[in-house]
Write a protein that holds these residues in place. Structure first.
Motif, mmCIF file in Angstrom:
data_model
loop_
_atom_site.group_PDB
_atom_site.id
_atom_site.type_symbol
_atom_site.label_atom_id
_atom_site.label_comp_id
_atom_site.label_asym_id
_atom_site.label_seq_id
_atom_site.Cartn_x
_atom_site.Cartn_y
_atom_site.Cartn_z
ATOM 1 N N SER A 201 20.394 -7.017 -19.946
ATOM 2 C CA SER A 201 19.663 -6.420 -18.829
ATOM 3 C C SER A 201 19.246 -7.504 -17.848
ATOM 4 C CB SER A 201 18.428 -5.679 -19.349
ATOM 5 O OG SER A 201 17.759 -4.997 -18.309
ATOM 6 N N HIS B 292 18.261 -11.143 -21.380
ATOM 7 C CA HIS B 292 17.922 -11.063 -19.960
ATOM 8 C C HIS B 292 18.518 -12.263 -19.222
ATOM 9 C CE1 HIS B 292 15.183 -7.711 -20.412
ATOM 10 N NE2 HIS B 292 14.529 -8.351 -21.369
ATOM 11 N N ALA C 239 12.536 -3.267 -20.707
ATOM 12 C CA ALA C 239 13.546 -3.127 -21.762
ATOM 13 C C ALA C 239 12.941 -3.056 -23.152
ATOM 14 C CB ALA C 239 14.540 -4.292 -21.688
ATOM 15 N N ALA D 116 16.975 1.471 -21.348
ATOM 16 C CA ALA D 116 16.456 1.026 -22.640
ATOM 17 C C ALA D 116 16.126 2.216 -23.537
ATOM 18 C CB ALA D 116 15.222 0.153 -22.435
ATOM 19 N N HIS E 8 23.299 -3.920 -17.944
ATOM 20 C CA HIS E 8 22.521 -3.242 -16.901
ATOM 21 C C HIS E 8 22.285 -4.211 -15.739
ATOM 22 C CE1 HIS E 8 19.633 -0.873 -14.795
ATOM 23 N NE2 HIS E 8 18.582 -1.561 -15.205
ATOM 24 N N THR F 225 15.699 0.170 -15.639
ATOM 25 C CA THR F 225 15.757 -0.534 -16.916
ATOM 26 C C THR F 225 15.102 0.277 -18.018
ATOM 27 O OG1 THR F 225 15.759 -2.671 -15.797
ATOM 28 C CG2 THR F 225 15.145 -2.669 -18.119
ATOM 29 N N LEU G 55 21.936 -4.973 -25.547
ATOM 30 C CA LEU G 55 21.667 -4.611 -24.156
ATOM 31 C C LEU G 55 21.489 -5.899 -23.378
ATOM 32 C CD1 LEU G 55 20.800 -2.852 -21.714
ATOM 33 C CD2 LEU G 55 18.487 -2.806 -22.703
#
Length: 297
Positions: A111, A160, A148, A96, A65, A92, A109
């Motif tokens: 992000s 992240h 998230a 999520a 993302h 986000t 994920l």
């Protein structure tokens, strides 16, 4: 591997699509309504609504993302600051929740976030354990990452990437600076003593792909080269490598006049180092700024 990607038309997203597609991975590009559904550099396109509308993420192994309003794209007004925050937090949260609600959730994920999380830390070295700063971008990054949580709570591994200045010739903040230096119009910004964390585009894409498969990697991860430099040092390297003068500084008052509140972010000092990537065994192709610069020339 089947990977869904938001922000696939941006500097990083388009490079990631090309890299994954070239190696035979399946890419699902999540695009906004009206943004154009052409395949671009590869992959199928699926419409999603970053403002909170649903998107189905069935049958994907991973989600990257990257979407959000660019912090340096426009002068900061109250409305654009609201757009910067909301585009990240709402988008986000939507991704999520979609990950968490999938019948077979993706394994990971990734992000996006930014080194702006730390705010102005002066000359102090900061790794992923440092606290959030107290300025606008720091608060945005903190909310951005917290959005998230639905994926985390569903047991999905969430990473992240806190990204610094991406050294690339085709876009982003550095891509806008490079032509000025080529013309001999570059110069330090403000005092020049502020640290600018950087990473080459090639290393950023490699780190994203590393994050997709490195099961031990989760939470915040600094996507920055291991040897951060001050802005003055970066300017000197650019002048030497490009064989151009860099003698005209951009005073803080001129930056504020041209860029408004965003100018303050260019004068912040963030000496971020990639502790998590290093511990996980990631190897940088361009650990120094000169190597990163030469990789795009």
């Amino acid at each position: 591997m089947r990977v869904a990607i938001t922000g696939s038309h941006g500097l990083i997203g388009s490079a990631l699509v090309r890299s994954l597609s070239r190696d035979g991975h399946q890419v699902v590009r999540l695009v906004r309504e009206g943004a154009g559904h052409g395949s671009g550099d590869g992959g199928e396109a699926v419409t999603w609504d970053p403002a909170g509308g649903g998107v189905r993420l069935e049958g994907v192994d991973a989600v990257v993302h990257l979407a959000g309003a660019g912090v340096g794209d426009r002068r900061w007004s109250a409305s654009y600051k609201r757009e910067i925050r909301e585009s990240r937090v709402r988008g986000t949260r939507a991704i999520a929740r979609a990950c968490a609600g999938a019948e077979v959730p993706p394994r990971v994920l990734v992000s996006a976030s930014a080194t702006g999380y730390y705010g102005d830390t002066g000359g102090r070295i900061v790794d992923e354990g440092a606290p959030a700063g107290d300025d606008f971008l720091a608060s945005v990054c903190a909310e951005w990452e917290a959005a998230a949580d639905p994926a985390r709570e569903a047991g999905i591994r969430v990473v992240h990437p806190r990204t610094g200045l991406v050294v690339a010739g085709g876009g982003g903040a550095f891509g806008r600076m490079l032509p000025l230096f080529r013309l001999g119009l570059g110069g330090r910004i403000g005092s020049g003593t502020q640290y600018w964390p950087f990473i080459s585009l090639a290393d950023h894409i490699a780190a994203l792909r590393f994050a997709l498969t490195a099961g031990a990697l989760s939470g915040p991860v600094n996507f920055t080269a291991p040897e951060p430099l001050t802005e003055r040092e970066i300017t000197r390297v650019m002048a030497r490598v490009l064989h151009r003068p860099a003698v005209l500084p951009a005073p803080a008052i001129a930056l504020r006049a041209a860029l408004g509140e965003f100018a303050a972010t260019l004068m912040c000092s963030t000496r971020a180092v990639p502790a998590a990537l290093t511990r996980a065994g990631f190897s940088f192709a361009h650990p120094t700024f000169e190597q990163a610069l030469r990789s795009v020339l």
